[in-house]
Design an enzyme around this catalytic site. Structure first.
Site, PDB file in Angstrom:
ATOM      1  N   ASP A  34       0.866  -1.184   0.000  1.00 12.78           N
ATOM      2  CA  ASP A  34       0.000   0.000   0.000  1.00 12.78           C
ATOM      3  C   ASP A  34       0.899   1.230   0.000  1.00 12.78           C
ATOM      4  O   ASP A  34       1.354   1.680   1.048  1.00 12.78           O
ATOM      5  CB  ASP A  34      -0.909  -0.027   1.227  1.00 12.78           C
ATOM      6  CG  ASP A  34      -1.722   1.262   1.386  1.00 12.78           C
ATOM      7  OD1 ASP A  34      -1.801   2.039   0.405  1.00 12.78           O
ATOM      8  OD2 ASP A  34      -2.276   1.485   2.478  1.00 12.78           O
ATOM      9  N   ASP A  54     -17.313   5.135  -1.097  1.00 19.27           N
ATOM     10  CA  ASP A  54     -16.080   4.662  -0.456  1.00 19.27           C
ATOM     11  C   ASP A  54     -16.403   4.334   1.001  1.00 19.27           C
ATOM     12  O   ASP A  54     -17.572   4.287   1.418  1.00 19.27           O
ATOM     13  CB  ASP A  54     -15.008   5.745  -0.607  1.00 19.27           C
ATOM     14  CG  ASP A  54     -13.592   5.183  -0.604  1.00 19.27           C
ATOM     15  OD1 ASP A  54     -13.325   4.270   0.193  1.00 19.27           O
ATOM     16  OD2 ASP A  54     -12.759   5.654  -1.410  1.00 19.27           O
ATOM     17  N   ASP A  84     -10.337  -3.310  -1.661  1.00 12.97           N
ATOM     18  CA  ASP A  84      -9.215  -2.387  -1.499  1.00 12.97           C
ATOM     19  C   ASP A  84      -8.371  -2.835  -0.306  1.00 12.97           C
ATOM     20  O   ASP A  84      -8.734  -3.748   0.435  1.00 12.97           O
ATOM     21  CB  ASP A  84      -9.792  -0.982  -1.280  1.00 12.97           C
ATOM     22  CG  ASP A  84      -8.748   0.120  -1.392  1.00 12.97           C
ATOM     23  OD1 ASP A  84      -7.619  -0.156  -1.854  1.00 12.97           O
ATOM     24  OD2 ASP A  84      -9.070   1.263  -1.035  1.00 12.97           O
ATOM     25  N   ARG A  96      -7.475  -3.811  -5.835  1.00 16.90           N
ATOM     26  CA  ARG A  96      -6.250  -3.009  -5.891  1.00 16.90           C
ATOM     27  C   ARG A  96      -5.012  -3.894  -5.927  1.00 16.90           C
ATOM     28  O   ARG A  96      -4.099  -3.661  -6.709  1.00 16.90           O
ATOM     29  CB  ARG A  96      -6.168  -2.048  -4.702  1.00 16.90           C
ATOM     30  CG  ARG A  96      -5.021  -1.042  -4.864  1.00 16.90           C
ATOM     31  CD  ARG A  96      -5.051   0.070  -3.838  1.00 16.90           C
ATOM     32  NE  ARG A  96      -4.639  -0.367  -2.524  1.00 16.90           N
ATOM     33  CZ  ARG A  96      -4.496   0.446  -1.475  1.00 16.90           C
ATOM     34  NH1 ARG A  96      -4.774   1.735  -1.600  1.00 16.90           N
ATOM     35  NH2 ARG A  96      -4.126  -0.023  -0.310  1.00 16.90           N
ATOM     36  N   ASP A 121      -3.698   5.002  -5.855  1.00 19.58           N
ATOM     37  CA  ASP A 121      -3.962   6.324  -5.286  1.00 19.58           C
ATOM     38  C   ASP A 121      -3.014   7.366  -5.862  1.00 19.58           C
ATOM     39  O   ASP A 121      -2.070   7.824  -5.199  1.00 19.58           O
ATOM     40  CB  ASP A 121      -3.852   6.259  -3.759  1.00 19.58           C
ATOM     41  CG  ASP A 121      -4.864   5.275  -3.171  1.00 19.58           C
ATOM     42  OD1 ASP A 121      -5.853   4.977  -3.867  1.00 19.58           O
ATOM     43  OD2 ASP A 121      -4.669   4.819  -2.035  1.00 19.58           O
ATOM     44  N   HIS A 134     -12.314   9.730  -9.656  1.00 21.45           N
ATOM     45  CA  HIS A 134     -12.307   9.380  -8.230  1.00 21.45           C
ATOM     46  C   HIS A 134     -11.312  10.285  -7.519  1.00 21.45           C
ATOM     47  O   HIS A 134     -10.187  10.468  -7.988  1.00 21.45           O
ATOM     48  CB  HIS A 134     -11.900   7.911  -8.079  1.00 21.45           C
ATOM     49  CG  HIS A 134     -11.795   7.424  -6.664  1.00 21.45           C
ATOM     50  ND1 HIS A 134     -12.767   7.640  -5.711  1.00 21.45           N
ATOM     51  CD2 HIS A 134     -10.832   6.684  -6.042  1.00 21.45           C
ATOM     52  CE1 HIS A 134     -12.412   7.066  -4.577  1.00 21.45           C
ATOM     53  NE2 HIS A 134     -11.230   6.483  -4.743  1.00 21.45           N
ATOM     54  N   GLU A 145      17.828 -11.648 -69.515  1.00 20.19           N
ATOM     55  CA  GLU A 145      17.008 -10.444 -69.723  1.00 20.19           C
ATOM     56  C   GLU A 145      17.525  -9.541 -70.855  1.00 20.19           C
ATOM     57  O   GLU A 145      16.680  -8.800 -71.395  1.00 20.19           O
ATOM     58  CB  GLU A 145      16.918  -9.653 -68.405  1.00 20.19           C
ATOM     59  CG  GLU A 145      16.116 -10.328 -67.337  1.00 20.19           C
ATOM     60  CD  GLU A 145      16.817 -11.520 -66.702  1.00 20.19           C
ATOM     61  OE1 GLU A 145      16.129 -12.468 -66.308  1.00 20.19           O
ATOM     62  OE2 GLU A 145      18.065 -11.502 -66.629  1.00 20.19           O
TER      63      GLU A 145
END
Length: 1811
Positions: A244, A368, A484, A567, A583, A641, A1378
């Site tokens: 986190d 939330d 979360d 998350r 975040d 958000h 050719e």
């Protein structure tokens, strides 16, 4: 949502500890004691580049002493970040044993080498295990040999149920000491993964492995903020451990754990992925070698290597391994609003209402943790959110959804008004993560204060979690769950008791994780889960929570799909959940960094991804939020958000009339319009693993500029998004990849491609571009998806370079679970080709309740307004009304409106174009046109926006004016005069003012018109044509009529029965000057085929102003490059579905230009205009009539239809002998071996290298004795620097005066050139550049003039002498005719004579046109002498050199060998096919050449040269395994089937690749050899009647317009359909099944469809072959060569049509006799089957006794009833019952007539009776 700061958070711990020698589990282990003496170990230090050093001291504070104590190398470096302490050679493990239990497994035991430990507890004995799981996936695992260690208990990853069946795309190599492994890509061979760069380290808590990579293009690893998508390889270390933390741009670890990366190897697109399935804390170091070092502190090393041909294919492989992404519910693709701390439900509703009022598209509202009571999960605040139980209904009333957040942590406190029942039930079920004792719940702290943590690895916890969510849903209805804080996060370090000091909480090595503390902001590492210690499973916490939450979602929402949004994540999460990037903050960095993050999660298999729009933390300024709303409208997960305490940032909060609201609505409306496309992309992710938000390099990997693009992205393959990512910016640098692109909003094509551009993007705009070739399903938008799904559908089409496009639509109810697996959906395959949109339903298992219809279709890139638009559902066809069609000329967009096309039905939409500038014929085709030059020619200057449309064009009356016209029964004669109102076009090329036109009605189906100077004879082509002896004078017999137009003069040829004008030169621009002749004609349709020899990207020509030069040249095939031959012939289709052909008999340098009118312009630099038209009316009749005129194709020897091998670069005869031996051993059918110029002495014709090829004559004799044949190469150029008398070819040539010279008035000398022959007595230095080698080492050569009869005699004598005196041969291969020269014009490059012949006033667009016509050939002023003594310039006859070379060679072969043999020539002209076949030249080993070979063969089929093919596997460059194998399959159906490659390239013959390749080649060549009697019969029909052999589908099914553009399939004659795999990595090919009964050749089963495209299963071992019902194919059992196969009985393959009938024929002769057809020395038999009776009829019986065939096995397909008996009847013999077998499932009858010894020159009848 996260916590910004933590009051009272303790400072970072700095812990010093001693190394321990016991395991953290406390279990006894075999571990190296740290006390091992290291004093005597002297490090062996390699001398390696800085970039390859592997760090031996990854922790801080390295010093020389500490380094040497580890027996590592110490060497300070002067570059930043380079490790000073790096591994020596002393470290690692050794392989002590190795075994291979089976072909897909390898095992090895490893022991540790004697070296100091880095961190102690090294494990002495390891086991290595490798499993080749699939063709593209390798797994290897390294673990403790004696004790189990923690391994990730993945829900989806498992070994395949069966081993791979196809060839592996990789090869594993083990290195013994020090142990290492190398993973190689097999084709082309490339080292991908090489661990020998550093040692393996495997201690209990420190595992390290390094690997070197093939490129710096490394993408992936996570979760971090990577500021660029492509990794910086300059010593970057990234920790991986879920955390986190804030994504603020550092190198720290974030929420997810992804030890996975993709590596793009090079421009080929070939890529691979590497996944380390290990969940322990780790770090990866990326260094400049390039290399990667993994350091993990537990578990095992469990690697998966995933091989792909493209980056996208690697994602496919990865998601197959970890689980395909889920399809989100349709509503979740709508826009979403959220914030942390609305404060109350009333405030939430205010936000909802104000955004509803501005009518912004908006589907989802979140709440939330503030909705909870004191932030406790499974509760709600009954004061501020008291009406929350009704809130979902409030949202649903307006078609919107509601999502709630859930954290894992559960408060230990009580609720305000009583017990916390969720907690109590958790205690009772014992669901918590515990302290090390396994019983006491570990206490931490999160949002509600003191908390416990669910252990989702415990089944009891999963059950509790499902139950709690079910209970809460009954209380507070919601539509999905947002989970979360599941890293897992805690606000105290470890627990409220702290963490014990042990080696689990404080391991000896800590990766560079945030805070350098294992339990920082999470739980103690020694906490217990059911899966193990938190130390091992920490990074799996979010993953286990997702699995539990998915079960709860299924329980709560039942059949409703819902979704989970997490998350924290781990590979495999995408199977069930989406993710957001955490975040972030409201700043310009974070808007930028979101793009690499989303791209990475698409690589990780989590395509439902987005970032918090406008930023989570901080106030979001209007400009930032406006730009973020623009780009966020294209995030797959699109949510605005923000966090507690910051200003509102929902769109309406900026003001209803704000620019932000205006632009947000605009781009969200575009998003909602395109939701059907986005939803389809998620379907493709779910079934194929495709990315949704796609890196540019995934689509354009061949362009290195795209490899690092990270500020733009794609939706799927087609929609390019270029946002503004910086403040105050309106001009953005963007990269436009190599494709056609359209401005999506303006619907205009942009001119840029493969270029960096500056896009002007004002405040309300972002860049949005649609790729040409796209079909996007779309829908009228609305304010929610519930409403938009009720609106009509539409299609947005953007045409590509070829005016084609494709797309798909997936549609279901948008919310039910498992619709794909249940089949409850609709799937469309959408395509545009040839102005036809095909809407094909591939699956229809769903009925939409809204009765949806496709209402509108927009087509960008249409070059003109259509005459009509026809819509067909397969039953009825209707024309759209004028009001339904709107064409915008400026934008070139066609709008079709107010349609009623029902969803779920098939449709075609056909528009017929006419162009605004239909008569704009180019007046200034040379470069450098401007207005002044244009008007000086009397022409009109008008700039145009259409690419390549001429700006300078002729006025309508420019050209010639008709004078005297004389009509007779046999034709028309017209005198015409130049319109003198216009100035002369070119002063250097004198205009011829008076011309004559002679039109001759050659026959009822052919005519000629000739435009020439009646006053002065000009050069005319000396190629004899077989024209009717008398014209067709009866007007009623002619299929055509001719009209003459006056001003400008023009000829119109009209097909009488349809009144279609098929030639109309009554257009401006007719020019007839000394060195430029130009004529244009309108065409009856857009369907034109032919002109050559140039490489064409499609069989049907693109008429959008493409120009092709025609001039024979030694030029390998390439786009718009003139190559070896000249064929100014085309076949055109008419709207009536009739066909005609036109030949311009002119041999000067020329070009043809196609116009979209449709029209065609011819320009030639000499001669006259001499046109011949044949009327068909079928395509096959056109070829028959054309070859009747130019000469029927030669009948090749039977053996020449066998497989053939050649290469330039055989080093000696032994190499050929070895090849022959290996081919025989592999039992691969094989008839012909070649020798290229390397068999010669110094590359001189008619010589033999007696050093390296001394044994070749004997080898040839031996091979021929075994039925083989030999062909040798001969070039025309004859070496001129040999000692007189030593080289008869030159000496006698001089005597007979056969070489090309200058005109006598210029010089008596030979026109010298240089080609392959070397000077005598020199050693060639191949290190020098080519031109220097030519100058120093190549001998002078002279070129025979093959027009002379004396030259033909000389040539025949040289060939005969070589055959009699040197070695035998069976055919001849003539090359370089050719003619090619390695100097330009002549030695010294100074051409004598008129410079205007070398560089004419008008130069066609030829390769190296700036160098003149003599580039790589002779001077144009050279003189040649025709057979009648006429002297001509090489300028006029250059294109005939190969033609003039061919017949003398053919005659010489026949007279020398007394047998038919075969001639293969490189340079051709109309009628060359009378004597020779042709190969398509020096092609390249590339996938695109497979398709182009089909196109080339089909073109040479209509040119009258059916014996043709391409060099199988390619001549230049290194072949790849898969490509070569697919090419062998395709090449097995070339009429001329030869594998050939060049010098200094690896071998590519079938036995060079290994037994699997040889086996597949043998199988497909056995099919060829089985069908050779059929192929030989087709060759006879070409020889006798002019039929095609390789046949375009349109020749058989011309009434089916779908066939008119098909060039990826072809037919052998009328009956065998070949559908080859032409692209890398495919196991399915899309092929067309024409409207007939077809049988699968391999199974005999009837194909159940007709008249449509189908997907055909095509594993690597298979080519799709289908036999047409109604046909009988003669066949024979194959053998090693045709000498033996011809001895076998004749078989028949009878494929009955719908009426139970079939017919066929067989031509048979001795296979090599001369003129067997003309002398009737052959057998021609027809076969017919009907009503259960098979009969034969003999048309010609001139076969010698020795060549007669007996009848053998007969297979009859399509026999619908069981058979009771089979009777054979032959006149003069009693009826015979034949043994038979009947397979009812396949409906195949098989019987064998061999027992009757019946030779097929006698008619027979075979009858089968059914029950």
């Amino acid at each position: 949502m996260g916590k910004r700061c933590f009051p009272g958070m303790e400072e970072r711990l700095m812990v010093l500890f001693a190394l321990v020698t016991f395991l953290h589990t406390g279990e006894p282990r075999t571990i190296k004691d740290d006390s091992v003496s290291i004093r005597n170990i002297v490090p062996e230090c390699p001398s390696i580049p800085y970039g390859e050093r592997v760090d031996c001291f990854p922790e801080p504070n390295a010093s020389e002493q500490k380094c040497l104590e580890r027996a590592c190398c110490w060497s300070p470096a002067d570059e930043a970040n380079v490790p000073w302490c790096f591994f020596s050679k002393n470290h690692g493990y050794s392989v002590v044993s190795e075994s291979q239990p089976d072909s897909t497994h390898i095992e090895a035991r490893l022991t540790r080498m004697d070296a100091p430990s880095l961190f102690g507890a090294d494990i002495e004995e390891l086991i290595f295990y490798a499993e080749m799981q699939t063709e593209n996936r390798l797994r290897f695992k390294i673990t403790d040999a004696n004790h189990a260690r923690f391994e990730v208990p993945h829900e989806h990853v498992k070994a395949p149920s069966s081993p791979p069946t196809g060839p592996l795309k990789y090869r594993l190599e083990l290195v013994q000491k020090p142990f290492g492994l190398k993973v190689w890509r097999t084709s082309p061979e490339k080292l991908l993964f090489d661990t020998t760069i550093g040692p393996l380290v495997f201690a209990d808590q420190y595992l390290q492995l390094s690997t070197k990579l093939p490129s710096h293009n490394i993408y992936g690893f996570g979760e971090h903020v990577h500021q660029t998508f492509r990794h910086d390889t300059n010593w970057k270390t990234w920790p991986i451990f879920t955390r986190d933390a804030f994504p603020n741009g550092g190198t720290h670890n974030l929420y997810g754990h992804y030890p996975y990366f993709t590596c793009l190897e090079d421009e080929s697109g070939q890529s691979f992925g590497v996944f380390l399935m290990n969940s322990n804390a780790m770090e990866v170091t990326i260094q400049p070698a390039p290399a990667i070092t993994y350091r993990t502190i537990g578990g095992v090393l469990d690697f998966y290597i995933l091989i792909g041909n493209t980056p996208e294919a690697v994602v496919d492989e990865f998601t197959q391994l970890i689980g395909r992404p889920f399809i989100p519910p349709y509503w979740s693709l709508g826009f979403q609003l959220s914030r942390w701390d609305y404060g109350s439900l009333d405030e939430v509703k205010k936000v909802v209402e104000r955004n509803r009022q501005i009518a912004i598209p908006y589907d989802v509202q979140y709440t939330d943790i503030d909705y909870m009571e004191d932030k406790k999960i499974f509760t709600y605040d009954m004061e501020k959110f008291k009406e929350l139980p009704q809130f979902a209904d409030y949202m649903h009333e307006k078609g919107q959804k509601y999502i709630v957040i859930l954290d894992p942590a559960v408060s230990t406190g009580k609720r305000l008004n009583g017990p916390y029942e969720a907690l109590d039930r958790g205690h009772a079920a014992k669901v918590w993560v515990t302290e090390p004792d396994g019983n006491t719940p570990l206490i931490g702290e999160v949002w509600p204060g003191e908390t416990v943590f669910p252990d989702y690895t415990n089944q009891a916890c999963v059950d509790w979690w499902v139950d709690e969510i079910s209970r809460f849903h009954k209380e507070v209805k919601h539509d999905a769950l947002w989970i979360d804080m599941n890293e897992v996060a805690s606000f105290v370090q470890g627990s409220n008791k702290g963490c014990a000091e042990n080696n689990i909480n404080y391991p000896p090595f800590i990766p560079r994780i945030l805070d350098n503390l294992m339990y920082s902001k999470t739980l103690c590492m020694d906490a217990k889960h059911k899966w193990g210690n938190h130390y091992d499973v920490h990074s799996l916490y979010g993953y286990s929570m997702v699995l539990a939450t998915e079960k709860a979602s299924r329980e709560v929402f039942k059949t409703n799909r819902s979704m989970v949004f997490t998350r924290s994540s781990f590979p495999g999460v995408g199977k069930y959940a989406g993710h957001w990037l955490g975040d972030n903050a409201a700043n310009w960095n974070d808007i930028k960094w979101a793009i690499p993050g989303m791209l990475e999660f698409n690589l990780f298999g989590v395509p439902y991804i987005g970032a918090d729009i406008c930023g989570f933390f901080d106030d979001s300024p209007e400009e930032l939020c406006r730009r973020w709303m623009q780009v966020g409208a294209f995030y797959p997960f699109s949510r605005n958000h923000n966090a507690q305490g910051y200003k509102d940032q929902d769109p309406a909060s900026y003001g209803a009339d704000s620019l932000l609201v205006k632009t947000s609505k605009h781009y969200l409306n575009i998003r909602y319009t395109l939701l059907p496309y986005l939803y389809t992309l998620f379907y493709k992710a779910h079934v194929n693993g495709d990315t949704v938000l796609r890196p540019m390099m995934h689509e354009f990997y061949s362009d290195s500029e795209t490899w690092g693009v990270h500020n733009q992205f794609l939706w799927g393959p087609h929609l390019l998004i270029t946002p503004v990512l910086d403040p105050g910016v309106e001009n953005v640098e963007a990269y436009i990849p190599d494709a056609i692109w359209y401005d999506f909003e303006k619907e205009e094509r942009i001119t840029n491609r493969k270029a960096k551009v500056i896009l002007n993007l004002p405040a309300d705009k972002l860049g949005l571009h649609l790729r040409g070739g796209a079909i996007l399903p779309a829908q009228r938008p609305d304010i929610t998806t519930e409403y938009s799904r009720r609106n009509p559908l539409k299609l947005i089409i953007a045409l590509d370079d070829n005016n084609t496009a494709s797309g798909e639509l997936f549609w279901d109810d948008g919310e039910s679970r498992d619709t794909v697996s249940s089949g409850s959906y609709i799937h469309y395959q959408l395509s545009v080709a040839n102005d036809v949109l095909t809407m094909h339903v591939t699956h229809n298992g769903y009925t939409d309740p809204n009765n949806l219809k496709f209402e509108n279709i927009t087509i960008m890139g249409v070059n003109g307004a259509p005459v009509s638009v026809l819509v067909s559902d397969g039953t009825t066809t209707n024309a759209l009304t004028e009001s339904q069609i709107n064409y915008n000329f400026t934008r070139k967009v066609l709008y079709l409106r107010n349609l009623e096309l029902e969803l779920g039905k098939n449709y075609t939409v056909n528009w017929e174009n006419r162009y605004r500038n239909s008569r704009h014929f180019d007046c200034h085709p040379e470069a450098g046109s401007d207005q002044a030059k244009c008007e000086a020619r009397g022409c009109i200057w008008e700039p145009s926006n259409f690419p390549n449309e001429p700006w300078c064009y002729y006025p309508d009356t420019h050209g010639y004016i008709t004078g005297n016209v004389v009509e007779t029964a046999s034709g028309i004669t017209v005198d015409i005069e130049r319109n003198m109102a216009f100035p002369s076009q070119r002063s250097q090329s004198r205009d011829i003012n008076k011309l004559r036109v002679e039109i001759t009605y050659l026959s009822s189906r052919s005519l000629r018109w000739k435009i020439f100077d009646p006053s002065n004879a000009r050069y005319e082509v000396p190629v004899p044509l077989d024209l009717p002896a008398t014209p067709e004078t009866e007007e009623n017999n002619r299929l055509y009529k001719v009209q003459i137009k006056n001003k400008p003069f023009g000829i119109q040829v009209i097909r009488k029965d349809t009144e279609e004008t098929i030639w109309d030169s009554a257009v401006p621009g007719l020019t007839f000057s000394n060195q430029l002749l130009e004529i244009s004609t309108l065409l009856p349709s857009n369907y034109i085929y032919g002109f050559g020899e140039t490489e064409h990207p499609s069989y049907k020509h693109d008429l959008n102003y493409h120009k092709y030069g025609l001039f024979s040249k030694d030029q390998p095939p390439g786009y718009k490059l003139n190559s070896y031959g000249v064929h100014p012939f085309y076949m055109g289709l008419e709207k009536s579905k009739n066909a005609h052909g036109v030949l311009l008999l002119n041999s000067n340098a020329m070009d043809v230009t196609f116009l979209p009118t449709p029209a065609l312009t011819f320009r030639t630099v000499g001669g006259i205009l001499d046109f011949y038209m044949v009327m068909g009316p079928t395509p096959e009749a056109v070829v028959q009539q054309y070859t009747e005129m130019i000469g029927r194709p030669v009948l090749p020897a039977y053996w020449s239809l066998g497989f053939q091998l050649c290469r330039y670069g055989y080093s000696n005869d032994a190499e050929i002998a070895d090849l022959y031996r290996d081919m025989k051993a592999a039992k691969i059918p094989y008839d012909v071996q070649y020798a290229d110029i390397d068999y010669m002495e110094r590359q001189m014709d008619f010589t033999l290298d007696k050093v390296n090829f001394k044994g070749l004559p004997a080898l040839v004799d031996d091979m021929r004795a075994e039925g083989m044949r030999f062909i040798f190469i001969l070039d025309p150029a004859i070496a001129a620097n040999e000692t007189k008398g030593s080289y008869p070819a030159f000496d006698t040539g001089i005597e007979k005066d056969i070489f090309i010279k200058w005109p006598p008035e210029l010089s008596d000398d030979i026109v010298w050139g240089k080609v392959w022959p070397d000077y005598p007595n020199i050693t060639v230095d191949n290190s020098l550049d080519w031109d220097t080698q030519v100058e120093l080492f190549r001998a002078f050569v002279a070129f025979p003039d093959f027009f002379k009869s004396s030259t033909a005699d000389w040539w025949a004598q040289q060939i005969k002498d070589f055959y009699n005196n040197v070695l035998k041969f069976d055919g001849l291969w003539i090359d370089m005719n050719e003619p090619a020269s390695f100097v330009h014009g002549t030695v010294g490059e100074k051409c004598l004579g008129d410079p205007a012949l070398e560089n004419p006033p008008y130069m066609p667009p030829l390769e190296s046109m700036h160098r003149g016509l003599n580039h790589k050939t002779l001077c144009m002023n050279s003189e040649q002498i025709l057979a009648d003594g006429t002297r001509v310039k090489h300028y006029d006859v250059h294109n005939l050199y190969g033609w003039s070379h061919t017949k003398p060679t053919y005659d010489a072969l026949l007279s020398t060998t007394g047998k038919r043999g075969v001639i293969v020539t490189r340079s051709t002209y109309p009628s060359s096919g009378r004597w020779a076949g042709h190969w398509l030249g020096d092609n390249y080993s590339a996938w695109d050449q497979l398709l182009k070979s089909i196109i080339g063969m089909m073109e040479f089929s209509i040119f009258g040269i059916p014996y043709t093919g391409a060099d199988i596997c390619g001549f230049f460059n290194t072949a790849q395994y898969e490509m070569c194998l697919r090419w062998m399959q395709l090449g097995a159906f070339y009429p001329f089937s030869r594998n050939h490659n060049t010098i200094n390239m690896p071998r590519q013959d079938p036995v060079a690749w290994g037994p699997e390749f040889a086996g597949i080649s043998r199988d497909v060549l056995n099919i060829r050899y089985t069908l050779l009697p059929y192929l030989y019969t087709l060759m006879y029909e070409a020889h006798a009647h002019g039929n095609t052999v390789v046949r375009p589908l349109l020749h058989e099914f011309v009434t089916d317009e779908s066939t008119w553009s098909i060039d990826r399939q072809f037919l052998w004659g009328p009956a065998l359909l070949i559908t080859a795999a032409l692209d890398p990595g495919v196991t399915m090919v899309r092929g067309y099944v024409p409207n007939a009964r077809w049988y699968d050749y391999h199974t005999g089963k009837v194909v159940g469809v007709r008249g449509q495209f189908v997907d055909m299963d095509t594993p690597l071992s298979k080519i799709n072959l289908h036999v047409r019902g109604g046909h009988i194919l003669p066949c024979q059992k194959p053998e090693n060569n045709t000498h033996y196969s011809r001895l076998n009985p004749l078989g028949l393959l009878v494929a009955l049509d719908d009426g139970g009938s079939a017919h066929g024929s067989l031509f048979w002769d001795d296979g090599e006799g001369i003129d067997t057809v003309q002398n009737k020395r052959f057998l021609l038999t027809t076969f017919s089957a009907s009503s259960g009776v098979l009969t034969s009829s003999v048309l010609t019986d001139g076969l010698a006794e020795a060549d007669r065939l007996t009848l053998g096995v007969v297979k009859v397909w399509g026999v619908t009833a069981p058979v009771t008996q089979v009777i054979m009847k032959v006149n003069g013999k009693p009826d015979a019952k034949l043994e038979f077998m009947y397979n009812a499932e396949v409906q195949e009858l098989q019987f064998d007539a061999a027992s009757q010894s019946h030779t097929i020159e006698r008619p027979f009848t075979i009858t089968w009776s059914t029950a």
